[in-house]
Design a protein around this motif. Structure first.
Motif, PDB file in Angstrom:
ATOM      1  N   THR A 112       5.034 -11.860 -26.440  1.00  0.00           N
ATOM      2  CA  THR A 112       5.989 -12.847 -26.950  1.00  0.00           C
ATOM      3  C   THR A 112       7.423 -12.375 -26.776  1.00  0.00           C
ATOM      4  OG1 THR A 112       4.337 -13.537 -28.581  1.00  0.00           O
ATOM      5  CG2 THR A 112       6.591 -14.257 -28.953  1.00  0.00           C
ATOM      6  N   ALA A 113       7.654 -11.074 -26.910  1.00  0.00           N
ATOM      7  CA  ALA A 113       9.007 -10.543 -26.739  1.00  0.00           C
ATOM      8  C   ALA A 113       9.535 -10.826 -25.340  1.00  0.00           C
ATOM      9  CB  ALA A 113       9.016  -9.038 -27.005  1.00  0.00           C
ATOM     10  N   GLU A 114       8.682 -10.682 -24.345  1.00  0.00           N
ATOM     11  CA  GLU A 114       9.113 -10.967 -22.975  1.00  0.00           C
ATOM     12  C   GLU A 114       9.357 -12.457 -22.769  1.00  0.00           C
ATOM     13  OE1 GLU A 114       9.669  -8.496 -20.190  1.00  0.00           O
ATOM     14  OE2 GLU A 114      10.111  -7.865 -22.240  1.00  0.00           O
ATOM     15  N   ILE A 115       8.555 -13.287 -23.418  1.00  0.00           N
ATOM     16  CA  ILE A 115       8.762 -14.739 -23.316  1.00  0.00           C
ATOM     17  C   ILE A 115      10.095 -15.128 -23.947  1.00  0.00           C
ATOM     18  CG2 ILE A 115       7.884 -16.979 -24.067  1.00  0.00           C
ATOM     19  CD1 ILE A 115       5.060 -15.763 -23.926  1.00  0.00           C
ATOM     20  N   ILE A 116      10.372 -14.585 -25.126  1.00  0.00           N
ATOM     21  CA  ILE A 116      11.630 -14.898 -25.811  1.00  0.00           C
ATOM     22  C   ILE A 116      12.818 -14.325 -25.047  1.00  0.00           C
ATOM     23  CG2 ILE A 116      12.952 -14.501 -27.924  1.00  0.00           C
ATOM     24  CD1 ILE A 116      10.360 -14.652 -29.474  1.00  0.00           C
ATOM     25  N   ARG A 117      12.650 -13.127 -24.499  1.00  0.00           N
ATOM     26  CA  ARG A 117      13.731 -12.529 -23.718  1.00  0.00           C
ATOM     27  C   ARG A 117      14.093 -13.419 -22.534  1.00  0.00           C
ATOM     28  NH1 ARG A 117      14.605  -8.751 -19.419  1.00  0.00           N
ATOM     29  NH2 ARG A 117      12.406  -8.899 -18.849  1.00  0.00           N
ATOM     30  N   GLY A 118      13.073 -13.962 -21.864  1.00  0.00           N
ATOM     31  CA  GLY A 118      13.351 -14.880 -20.768  1.00  0.00           C
ATOM     32  C   GLY A 118      14.083 -16.124 -21.240  1.00  0.00           C
ATOM     33  N   GLY A 119      13.715 -16.629 -22.425  1.00  0.00           N
ATOM     34  CA  GLY A 119      14.411 -17.782 -22.972  1.00  0.00           C
ATOM     35  C   GLY A 119      15.858 -17.477 -23.302  1.00  0.00           C
ATOM     36  N   LEU A 120      16.122 -16.295 -23.842  1.00  0.00           N
ATOM     37  CA  LEU A 120      17.492 -15.906 -24.172  1.00  0.00           C
ATOM     38  C   LEU A 120      18.342 -15.772 -22.916  1.00  0.00           C
ATOM     39  CD1 LEU A 120      16.763 -13.230 -26.935  1.00  0.00           C
ATOM     40  CD2 LEU A 120      17.758 -15.490 -27.280  1.00  0.00           C
ATOM     41  N   LEU A 121      17.754 -15.222 -21.863  1.00  0.00           N
ATOM     42  CA  LEU A 121      18.503 -15.058 -20.617  1.00  0.00           C
ATOM     43  C   LEU A 121      18.786 -16.398 -19.946  1.00  0.00           C
ATOM     44  CD1 LEU A 121      16.692 -11.931 -19.114  1.00  0.00           C
ATOM     45  CD2 LEU A 121      18.993 -12.025 -20.121  1.00  0.00           C
ATOM     46  N   ALA A 150      17.059 -21.053 -26.520  1.00  0.00           N
ATOM     47  CA  ALA A 150      16.094 -20.067 -26.026  1.00  0.00           C
ATOM     48  C   ALA A 150      14.669 -20.463 -26.394  1.00  0.00           C
ATOM     49  CB  ALA A 150      16.427 -18.684 -26.590  1.00  0.00           C
ATOM     50  N   ILE A 151      14.491 -20.988 -27.598  1.00  0.00           N
ATOM     51  CA  ILE A 151      13.150 -21.401 -28.027  1.00  0.00           C
ATOM     52  C   ILE A 151      12.656 -22.562 -27.175  1.00  0.00           C
ATOM     53  CG2 ILE A 151      11.923 -22.561 -29.902  1.00  0.00           C
ATOM     54  CD1 ILE A 151      12.100 -19.570 -30.203  1.00  0.00           C
ATOM     55  N   ARG A 152      13.538 -23.514 -26.866  1.00  0.00           N
ATOM     56  CA  ARG A 152      13.126 -24.634 -26.009  1.00  0.00           C
ATOM     57  C   ARG A 152      12.694 -24.141 -24.633  1.00  0.00           C
ATOM     58  NH1 ARG A 152      17.508 -27.546 -28.502  1.00  0.00           N
ATOM     59  NH2 ARG A 152      18.877 -27.075 -26.741  1.00  0.00           N
ATOM     60  N   GLN A 153      13.404 -23.158 -24.116  1.00  0.00           N
ATOM     61  CA  GLN A 153      13.056 -22.614 -22.812  1.00  0.00           C
ATOM     62  C   GLN A 153      11.745 -21.826 -22.869  1.00  0.00           C
ATOM     63  OE1 GLN A 153      14.620 -23.119 -19.951  1.00  0.00           O
ATOM     64  NE2 GLN A 153      16.366 -24.241 -20.767  1.00  0.00           N
ATOM     65  N   ALA A 154      11.516 -21.140 -23.986  1.00  0.00           N
ATOM     66  CA  ALA A 154      10.361 -20.246 -24.085  1.00  0.00           C
ATOM     67  C   ALA A 154       9.105 -20.946 -24.567  1.00  0.00           C
ATOM     68  CB  ALA A 154      10.691 -19.088 -25.036  1.00  0.00           C
ATOM     69  N   LEU A 155       9.236 -22.156 -25.090  1.00  0.00           N
ATOM     70  CA  LEU A 155       8.104 -22.808 -25.737  1.00  0.00           C
ATOM     71  C   LEU A 155       6.897 -23.015 -24.814  1.00  0.00           C
ATOM     72  CD1 LEU A 155       7.385 -23.713 -28.537  1.00  0.00           C
ATOM     73  CD2 LEU A 155       8.253 -25.991 -28.008  1.00  0.00           C
ATOM     74  N   PRO A 156       7.067 -23.471 -23.554  1.00  0.00           N
ATOM     75  CA  PRO A 156       5.877 -23.621 -22.699  1.00  0.00           C
ATOM     76  C   PRO A 156       5.125 -22.306 -22.497  1.00  0.00           C
ATOM     77  CG  PRO A 156       7.730 -24.832 -21.783  1.00  0.00           C
ATOM     78  CD  PRO A 156       8.276 -24.004 -22.907  1.00  0.00           C
ATOM     79  N   GLY A 157       5.854 -21.222 -22.252  1.00  0.00           N
ATOM     80  CA  GLY A 157       5.200 -19.928 -22.089  1.00  0.00           C
ATOM     81  C   GLY A 157       4.557 -19.449 -23.373  1.00  0.00           C
ATOM     82  N   TYR A 158       5.210 -19.721 -24.500  1.00  0.00           N
ATOM     83  CA  TYR A 158       4.636 -19.292 -25.772  1.00  0.00           C
ATOM     84  C   TYR A 158       3.395 -20.099 -26.108  1.00  0.00           C
ATOM     85  CZ  TYR A 158       4.321 -17.785 -30.599  1.00  0.00           C
ATOM     86  OH  TYR A 158       3.873 -17.254 -31.795  1.00  0.00           O
TER      87      TYR A 158
END
Length: 244
Positions: A112-121, A150-158
């Protein structure tokens, strides 16, 4: 000879008795892992190299080793150390369900950390600069500008991670957790029928269906462009373009 679909009517009820354990393992690990992952992702993006290295080592370790091995190391391995047995954590670590929750949490935290990191970037830097220009503090920028996007970007991966974690709870059956998988295995061994395994698979299918629909609904609620497209309305910038 293996029997198929020749089980008593209470087979569904028997396997359903393990459903609370499956939901508890999945829910607890996902909830704890999500909040730990936010901190880990921020550390991964911090300017301090030693902290970055430690966070990267953690992510690499838990993403590069099998979850089943991690469960065994925590359940069977920690008890080998006298310091652990004498610590205040031993009443928890000697229980199989706490070891399972710990292993699942540590594992999902890394992913999850990597997913969120991608969303933040993925958050446009111009919006961050604009927030600074408006006088927002670091915490306010993160809470109002960076994190929601970031959450919107990461949501599909999460959403994929949620599905994988729900399925991974079945590995807890290897350390005597009486979840749906272990009950199905016992019923299959006792009756020589594979119907209990089909029933357990059906339960996992329904759980993941509900989970994925929930993620899709949340993605819809957090994405104004999706709502605009569904209702047939146009976004403000599109209205201006159409006016011209």
């Amino acid at each position: 000879m293996i029997k198929l679909f020749d089980q008593p009517d209470n087979t569904w009820e028997l396997i359903a008795n393990g459903l609370p354990w499956t939901l508890t393992l999945a829910g607890s690990s996902l909830a704890l892992g999500f909040f730990l992952a936010i901190g880990l992702a921020l550390v991964r993006l911090s300017p301090y190299r030693p902290l970055q290295a430690l966070a990267y080592a953690y992510v690499y370790l838990f993403r590069s080793t099998p979850l089943l091995v991690q469960i065994f190391l925590i359940y069977y391995g920690l008890g080998q150390f006298e310091a652990v047995q004498q610590s205040f954590l031993w009443p928890l670590l000697r229980e199989a369900h706490w070891c399972a929750i710990l292993a699942l949490t540590l594992n999902t935290t890394a992913y999850t950390a990597e997913i969120i990191r991608g969303g933040l970037l993925a958050v446009p830097w111009g919006q961050v600069e604009a927030a600074k220009a408006c006088g927002m503090s670091t915490w306010l920028r993160f809470r109002r500008v960076i994190f929601p996007q970031a959450i919107r970007q990461a949501l599909p991966g999460y959403g994929n991670e949620i599905v994988l974690m729900i399925k991974s709870t079945s590995l807890a059956s290897t350390i005597t957790i009486l979840d749906m998988t272990l009950i199905a295995r016992k019923e299959t061994s006792a009756t020589f029928s594979i119907e209990p395994l089909f029933i357990a698979a059906a339960f996992y299918l329904v759980i993941n269906f509900v989970a994925t629909r929930g993620v899709m609904w949340l993605e819809y609620r957090l994405s104004p462009d999706l709502r605009e497209a569904k209702t047939g309305r146009t976004l403000p910038d599109q209205d201006v373009a159409n006016a011209h």
